[in-house]
Design a protein around this motif. Structure first.
Motif, PDB file in Angstrom:
ATOM      1  N   ASN A   1     -53.605 144.914 -32.938  1.00  0.00           N
ATOM      2  CA  ASN A   1     -53.109 143.897 -33.863  1.00  0.00           C
ATOM      3  C   ASN A   1     -54.285 143.041 -34.346  1.00  0.00           C
ATOM      4  O   ASN A   1     -55.425 143.221 -33.908  1.00  0.00           O
ATOM      5  N   TYR A   2     -54.005 142.142 -35.257  1.00  0.00           N
ATOM      6  CA  TYR A   2     -55.074 141.371 -35.902  1.00  0.00           C
ATOM      7  C   TYR A   2     -55.838 140.509 -34.902  1.00  0.00           C
ATOM      8  O   TYR A   2     -57.065 140.431 -34.932  1.00  0.00           O
ATOM      9  N   TYR A   3     -55.114 139.873 -33.997  1.00  0.00           N
ATOM     10  CA  TYR A   3     -55.755 139.034 -32.990  1.00  0.00           C
ATOM     11  C   TYR A   3     -56.695 139.874 -32.113  1.00  0.00           C
ATOM     12  O   TYR A   3     -57.844 139.495 -31.874  1.00  0.00           O
ATOM     13  N   GLU A   4     -56.218 141.029 -31.650  1.00  0.00           N
ATOM     14  CA  GLU A   4     -57.040 141.894 -30.806  1.00  0.00           C
ATOM     15  C   GLU A   4     -58.262 142.404 -31.567  1.00  0.00           C
ATOM     16  O   GLU A   4     -59.353 142.505 -31.010  1.00  0.00           O
ATOM     17  N   LEU A   5     -58.071 142.711 -32.838  1.00  0.00           N
ATOM     18  CA  LEU A   5     -59.178 143.178 -33.661  1.00  0.00           C
ATOM     19  C   LEU A   5     -60.258 142.104 -33.768  1.00  0.00           C
ATOM     20  O   LEU A   5     -61.451 142.381 -33.615  1.00  0.00           O
TER      21      LEU A   5
ATOM     22  N   MET B   1     -61.295 141.760 -44.113  1.00  0.00           N
ATOM     23  CA  MET B   1     -60.239 142.726 -44.427  1.00  0.00           C
ATOM     24  C   MET B   1     -58.997 141.994 -44.910  1.00  0.00           C
ATOM     25  O   MET B   1     -58.902 140.777 -44.774  1.00  0.00           O
ATOM     26  N   ASN B   2     -58.071 142.735 -45.484  1.00  0.00           N
ATOM     27  CA  ASN B   2     -56.783 142.155 -45.854  1.00  0.00           C
ATOM     28  C   ASN B   2     -55.857 142.306 -44.651  1.00  0.00           C
ATOM     29  O   ASN B   2     -55.498 143.431 -44.285  1.00  0.00           O
ATOM     30  N   PRO B   3     -55.452 141.220 -44.007  1.00  0.00           N
ATOM     31  CA  PRO B   3     -54.639 141.329 -42.784  1.00  0.00           C
ATOM     32  C   PRO B   3     -53.214 141.795 -43.044  1.00  0.00           C
ATOM     33  O   PRO B   3     -52.462 142.039 -42.107  1.00  0.00           O
ATOM     34  N   PHE B   4     -52.823 141.935 -44.321  1.00  0.00           N
ATOM     35  CA  PHE B   4     -51.462 142.315 -44.662  1.00  0.00           C
ATOM     36  C   PHE B   4     -51.335 143.804 -44.992  1.00  0.00           C
ATOM     37  O   PHE B   4     -50.279 144.257 -45.394  1.00  0.00           O
ATOM     38  N   LYS B   5     -52.417 144.570 -44.834  1.00  0.00           N
ATOM     39  CA  LYS B   5     -52.390 146.008 -45.116  1.00  0.00           C
ATOM     40  C   LYS B   5     -52.785 146.795 -43.871  1.00  0.00           C
ATOM     41  O   LYS B   5     -53.589 146.331 -43.059  1.00  0.00           O
ATOM     42  N   ASN B   6     -52.267 148.025 -43.777  1.00  0.00           N
ATOM     43  CA  ASN B   6     -52.653 148.928 -42.693  1.00  0.00           C
ATOM     44  C   ASN B   6     -54.142 149.234 -42.772  1.00  0.00           C
ATOM     45  O   ASN B   6     -54.749 149.159 -43.844  1.00  0.00           O
ATOM     46  N   ALA B   7     -54.712 149.616 -41.633  1.00  0.00           N
ATOM     47  CA  ALA B   7     -56.130 149.973 -41.602  1.00  0.00           C
ATOM     48  C   ALA B   7     -56.395 150.947 -40.468  1.00  0.00           C
ATOM     49  O   ALA B   7     -55.649 150.994 -39.479  1.00  0.00           O
ATOM     50  N   ILE B   8     -57.456 151.711 -40.620  1.00  0.00           N
ATOM     51  CA  ILE B   8     -58.012 152.530 -39.548  1.00  0.00           C
ATOM     52  C   ILE B   8     -59.327 151.869 -39.173  1.00  0.00           C
ATOM     53  O   ILE B   8     -60.129 151.512 -40.042  1.00  0.00           O
TER      54      ILE B   8
ATOM     55  N   LYS C   1     -48.526 143.188 -37.696  1.00  0.00           N
ATOM     56  CA  LYS C   1     -47.399 142.778 -36.862  1.00  0.00           C
ATOM     57  C   LYS C   1     -47.724 141.421 -36.257  1.00  0.00           C
ATOM     58  O   LYS C   1     -48.888 141.033 -36.201  1.00  0.00           O
ATOM     59  N   PRO C   2     -46.718 140.710 -35.808  1.00  0.00           N
ATOM     60  CA  PRO C   2     -46.972 139.345 -35.350  1.00  0.00           C
ATOM     61  C   PRO C   2     -47.709 139.285 -34.024  1.00  0.00           C
ATOM     62  O   PRO C   2     -47.657 140.197 -33.229  1.00  0.00           O
ATOM     63  N   PHE C   3     -48.382 138.205 -33.818  1.00  0.00           N
ATOM     64  CA  PHE C   3     -49.023 137.904 -32.559  1.00  0.00           C
ATOM     65  C   PHE C   3     -48.901 136.412 -32.351  1.00  0.00           C
ATOM     66  O   PHE C   3     -48.630 135.670 -33.286  1.00  0.00           O
ATOM     67  N   LYS C   4     -49.082 135.982 -31.114  1.00  0.00           N
ATOM     68  CA  LYS C   4     -48.998 134.546 -30.835  1.00  0.00           C
ATOM     69  C   LYS C   4     -50.404 133.983 -30.753  1.00  0.00           C
ATOM     70  O   LYS C   4     -51.315 134.631 -30.279  1.00  0.00           O
TER      71      LYS C   4
END
Length: 188
Positions: A46-50, A84-91, A111-114
């Motif tokens: 997810n975005y936070y982990e990335l 990056m755009n956080p609202f689009k899928n990525a590899i 997807k959501p994260f806290k």
């Protein structure tokens, strides 16, 4: 002896399990086909982990998003997750340091994260400034909206909330959530 798979072999192996766009497959084929892969599967992130891997992990990241050039880490301080755009899928093709011969592959699905992502570097906000509603905290504690990056200073305490929200469905309920960033001057 066990033979390490290439990135292209791992992508082919996971092709039925994970949806790839034509642009992602083309980028992988052109740039990473023969690179050796540390694992046989593609992991979700997810975005936070990335952002955590970008900041604190021993990784150089290559982010592939449809209709965008590949976003590369040029060094450990470049934090490509903010470009990056956080609202689009990525590899994500993540090179593991110090061994540049092997990579891990991640699939980013919004997807959501806290939690709030804390920006370590002031200039990480600039490339995707338009994705966020940006506010500075004034000395009296109120928030002041900011219209462009040039109005900001490294000495400002900054709060950013994504302009768009990501839809998320869990147990039959639909939620919309925003990505929240914060920057504070000085050490955390």
């Amino acid at each position: 002896m066990f033979k390490k798979k290439t990135v292209l072999e791992v992508v082919r192996q996971n092709y039925g399990l994970i949806a790839f766009s034509d642009a992602e497959i083309t980028s992988i084929f052109r740039n990473f086909a023969d690179v050796k892969c540390k694992t046989k599967k593609i992991e979700s992130i997810n975005y936070y982990e990335l952002c955590q891997k970008s900041f604190y992990g021993k990784y150089l990241l290559n982010i592939i998003q449809e209709d965008s050039p590949i976003i590369h880490s040029t060094d450990m301080r470049s934090e490509p997750c903010y470009r990056m755009n956080p609202f689009k899928n990525a590899i994500i093709i993540a090179t593991i340091l110090p061994n540049l011969d092997f990579v891990r592959i991640f699939r980013y699905n919004p997807k959501p994260f806290k939690g709030t992502i804390c920006l370590d570097e002031f200039y990480d906000l600039e490339p995707n400034f338009e994705l966020y509603n940006v506010f500075t905290k004034l000395s009296n504690g109120t928030l002041h909206p900011i219209k462009n990056f040039e109005e900001l200073s490294r000495d400002d305490e900054i709060f950013c909330i994504s302009k768009s929200s990501l839809p998320y469905s869990h147990h039959g309920s639909d939620y919309n959530f925003s990505i929240t960033l914060q920057y504070r001057p000085g050490p955390f």
